[in-house]
Design an enzyme around this catalytic site. Structure first.
Site, short mmCIF file in Angstrom:
data_model
loop_
_atom_site.label_atom_id
_atom_site.label_comp_id
_atom_site.label_asym_id
_atom_site.label_seq_id
_atom_site.Cartn_x
_atom_site.Cartn_y
_atom_site.Cartn_z
N GLU A 102 -25.25 -57.22 -15.33
CA GLU A 102 -25.41 -57.26 -14.12
C GLU A 102 -24.10 -57.33 -13.41
O GLU A 102 -23.07 -57.00 -13.70
CB GLU A 102 -26.29 -58.72 -13.60
CG GLU A 102 -25.51 -59.79 -14.19
CD GLU A 102 -26.53 -61.10 -13.91
OE1 GLU A 102 -27.37 -61.10 -12.91
OE2 GLU A 102 -25.83 -62.17 -14.29
N LYS A 148 -29.48 -70.56 -13.06
CA LYS A 148 -28.86 -70.43 -11.65
C LYS A 148 -28.10 -71.87 -11.48
O LYS A 148 -28.56 -72.73 -10.63
CB LYS A 148 -29.76 -70.01 -10.66
CG LYS A 148 -29.11 -69.15 -9.71
CD LYS A 148 -30.02 -68.50 -8.75
CE LYS A 148 -29.60 -68.03 -7.48
NZ LYS A 148 -28.33 -67.23 -7.48
N ARG A 157 -38.03 -70.89 -10.38
CA ARG A 157 -36.77 -70.63 -11.00
C ARG A 157 -35.79 -71.99 -11.02
O ARG A 157 -35.09 -72.18 -11.94
CB ARG A 157 -36.11 -69.40 -10.69
CG ARG A 157 -34.82 -69.07 -11.27
CD ARG A 157 -34.50 -67.91 -10.87
NE ARG A 157 -33.84 -67.80 -9.59
CZ ARG A 157 -33.44 -66.36 -8.78
NH1 ARG A 157 -33.46 -65.52 -9.53
NH2 ARG A 157 -32.93 -66.60 -7.72
N1 PXG Z 1 -27.55 -61.77 -10.62
C1 PXG Z 1 -26.64 -63.08 -10.21
C2 PXG Z 1 -25.60 -63.45 -11.13
C3 PXG Z 1 -27.12 -63.63 -9.10
O1 PXG Z 1 -26.14 -64.64 -8.79
C4 PXG Z 1 -28.82 -62.13 -8.64
C5 PXG Z 1 -28.48 -61.59 -9.75
C6 PXG Z 1 -29.92 -61.66 -7.66
O2 PXG Z 1 -30.93 -62.62 -7.93
P1 PXG Z 1 -32.08 -62.86 -6.83
O3 PXG Z 1 -33.06 -63.93 -7.31
O4 PXG Z 1 -31.36 -63.27 -5.37
O5 PXG Z 1 -32.70 -61.34 -6.50
C7 PXG Z 1 -28.14 -63.35 -8.12
C8 PXG Z 1 -28.31 -64.05 -6.83
C9 PXG Z 1 -23.33 -64.10 -3.07
C10 PXG Z 1 -24.25 -64.74 -3.93
O6 PXG Z 1 -22.60 -64.71 -2.35
C11 PXG Z 1 -25.23 -64.04 -4.85
C12 PXG Z 1 -26.34 -64.78 -5.34
C13 PXG Z 1 -26.46 -66.01 -5.18
C14 PXG Z 1 -25.46 -66.80 -4.56
C15 PXG Z 1 -24.40 -66.24 -3.66
O7 PXG Z 1 -22.82 -62.66 -3.50
N2 PXG Z 1 -27.04 -63.95 -5.84
#
Ligand code: PXG
Length: 287
Positions: free
Chosen positions: A183, A150, A50
């Site tokens: 989301e 991301k 990713r």
């Molecule tokens: N949606 C978004 C917008 C994210 O940033 C997820 C879904 C979940 O993805 P993964 O691949 O981790 O299952 C994310 C990722 C925080 C924080 O402090 C959260 C994320 C990344 C960085 C910081 O809440 N989540």
């Protein structure tokens, strides 16, 4: 703490980058948040894929190959003697001038790897469940800044988080530009209705935890649906939960003042949480 910075391990206090780095000046870069459990890096290859997909779209050439990146991540965990941790990988476009033109970034990309710990929510919320709200800020339009990226530009999510915080909530639902549920600010969202597991398919990041949960559900012969979901459907769901690498899997019991199901974490949520804990303890790249 030792931080990996452009090929070297440096003390936390010396982990500094140029004020001309476009990651800082413009949020021009990519990142990943990865977890390790029990000396196993969970879904490392998926996170790396990713990260490189984000960089491919942004036309950022990483100074490390995927293989070298994996080695650097594992080495960062070892250097810091972290058994269960949270890894942040950041790749910026590197140093340029004060203009935003990426062509002016002549050098190599900056690579930062931090291995630390993170607990997003207090333990009791994982047992009792979260109350969340929908916020006015909508998720970025896919043709403006695709939520699949991301990228280091997280202001869309931060604005939504600010709105949640002001209203006294920890997390918030973001709709997409057409008004369906996308989301949360840093998590994907799931609902359960009559045994069916549903999650949005558009306007959201393809979360790796999301994929793991869908996979676990299919393996347990549960029916899944990825498509358009409205707030009405969420309010009237039997269960709701959020997934993310940082948050892991957390139940939601109230959305916009509407109680979800019986107001307690549901049986499917609990089953998924148990299965998730098992898989994270067993699977991953060993170090
Ligand atoms: N949606 C978004 C917008 C994210 O940033 C997820 C879904 C979940 O993805 P993964 O691949 O981790 O299952 C994310 C990722 C925080 C924080 O402090 C959260 C994320 C990344 C960085 C910081 O809440 N989540």
């Amino acid at each position: 703490m030792k931080v990996y910075l452009n090929g070297k391990f440096v003390d936390q206090k010396d982990a500094k980058i140029s004020v001309f780095d476009h990651g800082l000046l413009y949020g021009d870069g990519a990142f990943e948040g990865i977890r390790s459990y029990n000396n196993l890096v969970f879904k490392l290859e998926e996170h790396i894929d990713r990260l490189y997909e984000t960089m491919h779209t942004l036309l950022i050439e990483c100074s490390l190959t995927k293989k070298q990146m994996i080695k650097a991540i594992v080495e960062t965990l070892k250097q810091n003697k972290i058994k269960d941790g949270y890894i942040r990988v950041v790749v910026t476009r590197g140093v340029g001038d004060l203009g935003l033109d990426p062509q002016k970034c002549k050098g190599t990309s900056s690579v930062i790897i931090i291995a630390d710990k993170i607990t997003l929510y207090p333990k009791e919320l994982y047992e009792k469940g979260l109350a969340i709200i929908t916020v006015p800020t909508v998720r970025n339009h896919p043709e403006a800044l695709n939520p699949e990226l991301k990228s280091l530009n997280y202001l869309n999510n931060i604005l939504a988080k600010i709105e949640a915080n002001i209203a006294g909530f920890n997390e918030a639902i973001m709709l997409d530009a057409t008004g369906v549920v996308a989301e949360c600010t840093g998590d994907n969202i799931f609902i359960v209705k009559k045994g069916l597991l549903l999650t949005p398919s558009q306007g959201r990041l393809r979360g790796i935890t999301r994929e793991v949960v869908l996979d676990l559900a299919r393996k347990s012969k549960m029916k899944t649906f990825e498509g358009a979901i409205t707030r009405h459907e969420i309010y009237n769901a039997d269960e709701c939960f959020l997934t993310g690498t940082a948050a892991e899997l957390i139940p939601v019991v109230n959305v916009d003042g509407r109680q979800i199901g019986n107001g307690k974490p549901g049986s499917v949520t609990k089953k998924m949480l148990k299965a998730f804990k098992e898989v994270t303890r067993k699977e991953g790249v060993k170090y």
